[in-house]
Design a protein around this motif. Structure first.
Motif, PDB file in Angstrom:
ATOM      1  N   ASN A  68       8.404 -12.446  13.825  1.00 17.43           N
ATOM      2  CA  ASN A  68       9.065 -11.748  12.723  1.00 17.43           C
ATOM      3  C   ASN A  68       9.277 -10.281  13.070  1.00 17.43           C
ATOM      4  N   ILE A  69      10.185  -9.643  12.369  1.00 19.90           N
ATOM      5  CA  ILE A  69      10.330  -8.185  12.376  1.00 19.90           C
ATOM      6  C   ILE A  69      10.107  -7.729  10.935  1.00 19.90           C
ATOM      7  N   THR A  70       9.068  -6.920  10.706  1.00 18.62           N
ATOM      8  CA  THR A  70       8.782  -6.445   9.348  1.00 18.62           C
ATOM      9  C   THR A  70       9.658  -5.229   9.049  1.00 18.62           C
ATOM     10  N   ASP A  71      10.667  -5.439   8.222  1.00 20.92           N
ATOM     11  CA  ASP A  71      11.545  -4.332   7.835  1.00 20.92           C
ATOM     12  C   ASP A  71      11.521  -4.084   6.327  1.00 20.92           C
ATOM     13  N   VAL A  72      10.527  -4.668   5.646  1.00 21.49           N
ATOM     14  CA  VAL A  72      10.332  -4.407   4.214  1.00 21.49           C
ATOM     15  C   VAL A  72       8.946  -4.908   3.823  1.00 21.49           C
ATOM     16  N   GLY A  73       8.314  -4.222   2.849  1.00 25.07           N
ATOM     17  CA  GLY A  73       7.138  -4.788   2.198  1.00 25.07           C
ATOM     18  C   GLY A  73       5.783  -4.438   2.759  1.00 25.07           C
ATOM     19  N   HIS A  74       5.704  -3.749   3.924  1.00 26.08           N
ATOM     20  CA  HIS A  74       4.397  -3.413   4.499  1.00 26.08           C
ATOM     21  C   HIS A  74       3.996  -2.022   4.020  1.00 26.08           C
ATOM     22  N   LEU A  75       2.974  -1.967   3.186  1.00 22.73           N
ATOM     23  CA  LEU A  75       2.539  -0.681   2.637  1.00 22.73           C
ATOM     24  C   LEU A  75       1.620   0.036   3.618  1.00 22.73           C
ATOM     25  N   SER A  76       1.382   1.332   3.377  1.00 25.37           N
ATOM     26  CA  SER A  76       0.623   2.151   4.326  1.00 25.37           C
ATOM     27  C   SER A  76      -0.833   1.712   4.435  1.00 25.37           C
ATOM     28  N   SER A  77      -1.348   1.015   3.426  1.00 28.69           N
ATOM     29  CA  SER A  77      -2.640   0.349   3.555  1.00 28.69           C
ATOM     30  C   SER A  77      -2.383  -1.149   3.544  1.00 28.69           C
ATOM     31  N   ASP A  78      -3.092  -1.888   4.421  1.00 29.64           N
ATOM     32  CA  ASP A  78      -2.900  -3.334   4.461  1.00 29.64           C
ATOM     33  C   ASP A  78      -3.399  -4.011   3.187  1.00 29.64           C
ATOM     34  N   ALA A  79      -4.119  -3.261   2.351  1.00 27.16           N
ATOM     35  CA  ALA A  79      -4.649  -3.807   1.109  1.00 27.16           C
ATOM     36  C   ALA A  79      -3.696  -3.553  -0.072  1.00 27.16           C
ATOM     37  N   ASP A  80      -2.392  -3.537   0.211  1.00 25.03           N
ATOM     38  CA  ASP A  80      -1.357  -3.438  -0.836  1.00 25.03           C
ATOM     39  C   ASP A  80      -1.385  -2.125  -1.605  1.00 25.03           C
ATOM     40  N   THR A  81      -1.762  -1.030  -0.946  1.00 25.35           N
ATOM     41  CA  THR A  81      -1.714   0.265  -1.611  1.00 25.35           C
ATOM     42  C   THR A  81      -0.976   1.249  -0.721  1.00 25.35           C
ATOM     43  N   GLY A  82      -0.626   2.390  -1.310  1.00 25.88           N
ATOM     44  CA  GLY A  82       0.104   3.407  -0.568  1.00 25.88           C
ATOM     45  C   GLY A  82       1.602   3.186  -0.673  1.00 25.88           C
ATOM     46  N   GLU A  83       2.314   3.783   0.249  1.00 20.85           N
ATOM     47  CA  GLU A  83       3.769   3.747   0.240  1.00 20.85           C
ATOM     48  C   GLU A  83       4.278   2.720   1.237  1.00 20.85           C
ATOM     49  N   ASP A  84       5.456   2.148   0.971  1.00 21.87           N
ATOM     50  CA  ASP A  84       6.097   1.241   1.926  1.00 21.87           C
ATOM     51  C   ASP A  84       6.345   1.998   3.233  1.00 21.87           C
ATOM     52  N   LYS A  85       5.861   1.435   4.355  1.00 25.54           N
ATOM     53  CA  LYS A  85       5.982   2.118   5.650  1.00 25.54           C
ATOM     54  C   LYS A  85       7.438   2.359   6.029  1.00 25.54           C
ATOM     55  N   MET A  86       8.312   1.432   5.703  1.00 29.19           N
ATOM     56  CA  MET A  86       9.726   1.590   6.044  1.00 29.19           C
ATOM     57  C   MET A  86      10.351   2.737   5.260  1.00 29.19           C
ATOM     58  N   LEU A  87      10.006   2.829   3.972  1.00 28.09           N
ATOM     59  CA  LEU A  87      10.540   3.914   3.146  1.00 28.09           C
ATOM     60  C   LEU A  87      10.008   5.258   3.628  1.00 28.09           C
ATOM     61  N   ALA A  88       8.723   5.274   4.013  1.00 30.51           N
ATOM     62  CA  ALA A  88       8.131   6.509   4.529  1.00 30.51           C
ATOM     63  C   ALA A  88       8.842   6.948   5.817  1.00 30.51           C
ATOM     64  N   GLY A  89       9.163   5.965   6.686  1.00 34.02           N
ATOM     65  CA  GLY A  89       9.883   6.277   7.919  1.00 34.02           C
ATOM     66  C   GLY A  89      11.269   6.829   7.649  1.00 34.02           C
ATOM     67  N   ALA A  90      11.957   6.245   6.670  1.00 35.04           N
ATOM     68  CA  ALA A  90      13.301   6.700   6.323  1.00 35.04           C
ATOM     69  C   ALA A  90      13.273   8.134   5.778  1.00 35.04           C
ATOM     70  N   LYS A  91      12.282   8.427   4.937  1.00 30.32           N
ATOM     71  CA  LYS A  91      12.150   9.793   4.399  1.00 30.32           C
ATOM     72  C   LYS A  91      11.841  10.785   5.519  1.00 30.32           C
ATOM     73  N   ARG A  92      10.966  10.377   6.423  1.00 28.43           N
ATOM     74  CA  ARG A  92      10.551  11.258   7.520  1.00 28.43           C
ATOM     75  C   ARG A  92      11.747  11.657   8.387  1.00 28.43           C
ATOM     76  N   GLU A  93      12.663  10.735   8.607  1.00 26.25           N
ATOM     77  CA  GLU A  93      13.763  10.980   9.542  1.00 26.25           C
ATOM     78  C   GLU A  93      15.116  11.162   8.851  1.00 26.25           C
ATOM     79  N   HIS A  94      15.103  11.172   7.518  1.00 25.37           N
ATOM     80  CA  HIS A  94      16.330  11.397   6.739  1.00 25.37           C
ATOM     81  C   HIS A  94      17.418  10.385   7.134  1.00 25.37           C
ATOM     82  N   LYS A  95      17.004   9.138   7.202  1.00 24.97           N
ATOM     83  CA  LYS A  95      17.934   8.048   7.509  1.00 24.97           C
ATOM     84  C   LYS A  95      17.731   6.951   6.479  1.00 24.97           C
ATOM     85  N   SER A  96      18.639   5.969   6.489  1.00 19.70           N
ATOM     86  CA  SER A  96      18.454   4.824   5.604  1.00 19.70           C
ATOM     87  C   SER A  96      17.385   3.912   6.203  1.00 19.70           C
TER      88      SER A  96
END
Length: 473
Positions: A68-96
């Motif tokens: 698989n390629i995880t491009d949605v749904g993986h939060l910053s903690s594996d225990a379902d807390t924090g921010e979506d890692k993909m959204l955090a990456g997009a904010k960090r680099e100002h991309k979609s």
């Protein structure tokens, strides 16, 4: 079919491997979350999975692998807390989010390929399988294994006879670590171990990727994607599931919980996990700052296949400590190995009895819980053996089906370097010296001009940790 055994995390023993269908292996491996580069610790895991696949093939099995390629749904903690890692990456680099996913998927496979890995037969992004996720959630709700709370859908771990399938003590200890590290407590959960199957906008109003569902507009939890992607391409049973030791809990524990509750029977019999790559400060991770990737190693002058050679000299179940000093030592050993192979002459007959003995020994080594250090020792034994060069070359090629170090390719390149015209070599070495003097004098214009002069003559130079290297292009 040759006997094959490896450590099964589920039974905590080295077990003989028996696939459901004779001669055929179905394998699922957890792919990357493509919000950032994969560091060399991640790549070690994929190297050892690649060795497992090629060892099974060497033993005579036909292997089908899905990732698989995880491009949605993986939060910053594996225990379902924090921010979506993909959204955090997009904010960090100002991309979609999808731009981030495409960029880091490409970067991942560039490094994945560079270390000699065979690409999976199927690579599926999570965003391709939303209907499958929704169907699994609906079935789990219908069967009573899931519940709705606060707009989200959760898996109810209290419905299981044994949630801690990999080892209660280990998983409970990791759960406590996860609880301490959590960014926030999810008060919608009935039990601490419950996990999200589907998030709605009640979790993140600004989530970039979201879909209609029976529970409202939202997106899948991380764990459900592997179960559904596996079933989509491999059916209701798989033989081997692979990942890093950090995937054991909660990710793989949750996969088993939802998959077997959905199917009503055992899902996967064998679980293969690789241990961490550490540096002197501990486990490699993306949270430490700059990410050390295979591409970075290459920019520093290291051959990516030397990093593979470094990994093969340790057992996959042991932690491995990385340092540049260690990699320098392995580089020297690899270069000496290539020189020995380059010195072989393509002459004489292949001794089939010698080939059979060494191939049997090699097969036994890699079939015994991937004893890659023994496999490399056998390679050296071949080069020292009292047999023809033709036999040795045949065995080098045979062993490299698993080792994947491009041994003959490196040897051929080494021979070409030896055959360089002496006048050209003298000219290049003089130019390199003149360039070094120019750089020392901070005359970078002259240094660049010398590099261009060499390029015009078909010679490329590279600054590496071992000094300036050059090659004819």
């Amino acid at each position: 079919m040759a006997a094959f055994k490896f450590y099964n995390t589920l039974t905590r023993t080295v077990q003989d491997f028996v696939p459901r269908e004779e001669g055929k292996v179905t394998m699922y491996t957890c792919g990357p979350t493509v919000y950032h580069y994969a560091h060399i610790g991640n790549i070690r895991t994929y190297i050892m999975q690649d060795v497992l696949i090629k060892s099974l093939m060497y033993a005579g099995y036909d292997v089908k692998r899905v990732m698989n390629i995880t491009d949605v749904g993986h939060l910053s903690s594996d225990a379902d807390t924090g921010e979506d890692k993909m959204l955090a990456g997009a904010k960090r680099e100002h991309k979609s989010v999808m731009e981030i996913a495409k960029y880091y998927t490409d970067a991942f496979f560039k490094d994945f390929d560079a270390v000699g890995n065979k690409r999976p037969d199927v690579v599926e992004p999570a965003t391709n399988c939303i209907p499958e996720f929704i169907n699994m959630v609906e079935v789990l709700l219908k069967k009573g294994y899931a519940y709705e709370a606060g707009g989200n859908v959760y898996f109810d771990t209290s419905k299981l006879d044994d949630y801690y399938v990999f080892s209660s003590d280990i998983e409970k200890e990791q759960l406590q670590v996860g609880v301490r590290d959590d960014v926030e407590e999810d008060t919608n959960k009935k039990n601490k171990t419950d996990f999200v199957l589907w998030f709605t906008k009640s979790k993140f109003e600004e989530q970039a990727l979201k879909w209609d569902s029976p529970w409202g507009v939202g997106y899948p939890g991380w764990h459900i994607e592997c179960s559904c992607i596996s079933m989509k391409h491999l059916g209701e049973y798989i033989d081997i599931h692979c990942g890093g030791v950090d995937n054991i809990f909660p990710h793989h524990t949750n996969e088993i919980a939802q998959s077997e509750s959905f199917l009503g029977h055992e899902w996967c019999k064998y679980w293969f996990h690789s241990n961490h790559l550490n540096d002197k400060s501990g486990k490699m991770s993306k949270s430490k700052g700059a990410v050390l990737t295979v591409s970075v190693l290459k920019e520093k002058g290291y051959d990516p296949l030397v990093y593979r050679f470094f990994c093969l000299q340790s057992h996959y179940r042991k932690p491995l400590e990385f340092s540049y000093e260690a990699l320098d030592n392995v580089t020297g050993a690899f270069n000496k190995l290539i020189k020995k192979i380059a010195d072989l002459k393509e002459e004489g007959n292949v001794d089939e009895a010698v080939v059979k003995k060494f191939e049997d020994d090699f097969r036994n080594a890699v079939s015994d819980d991937l004893n890659t250090s023994m496999a490399i020792t056998l390679l050296y034994d071949v080069l020292k053996a009292d047999t023809s060069d033709a036999t040795k070359l045949y065995l080098v090629k045979s062993f490299d089906k698993v080792l994947s170090l491009d041994l003959l390719g490196h040897a051929a390149a080494s021979k070409e370097e030896k055959e360089v015209d002496p006048e050209l070599e003298a000219y290049v070495l003089d130019a390199i010296e003149r360039r070094a003097q120019a750089k020392k004098a901070k005359d970078f214009a002259t240094a660049d001009a010398i590099r261009d002069e060499l390029l015009q003559k078909g010679v490329e130079i590279k600054d590496t940790r071992e000094g300036v290297k050059w090659q004819i292009i």
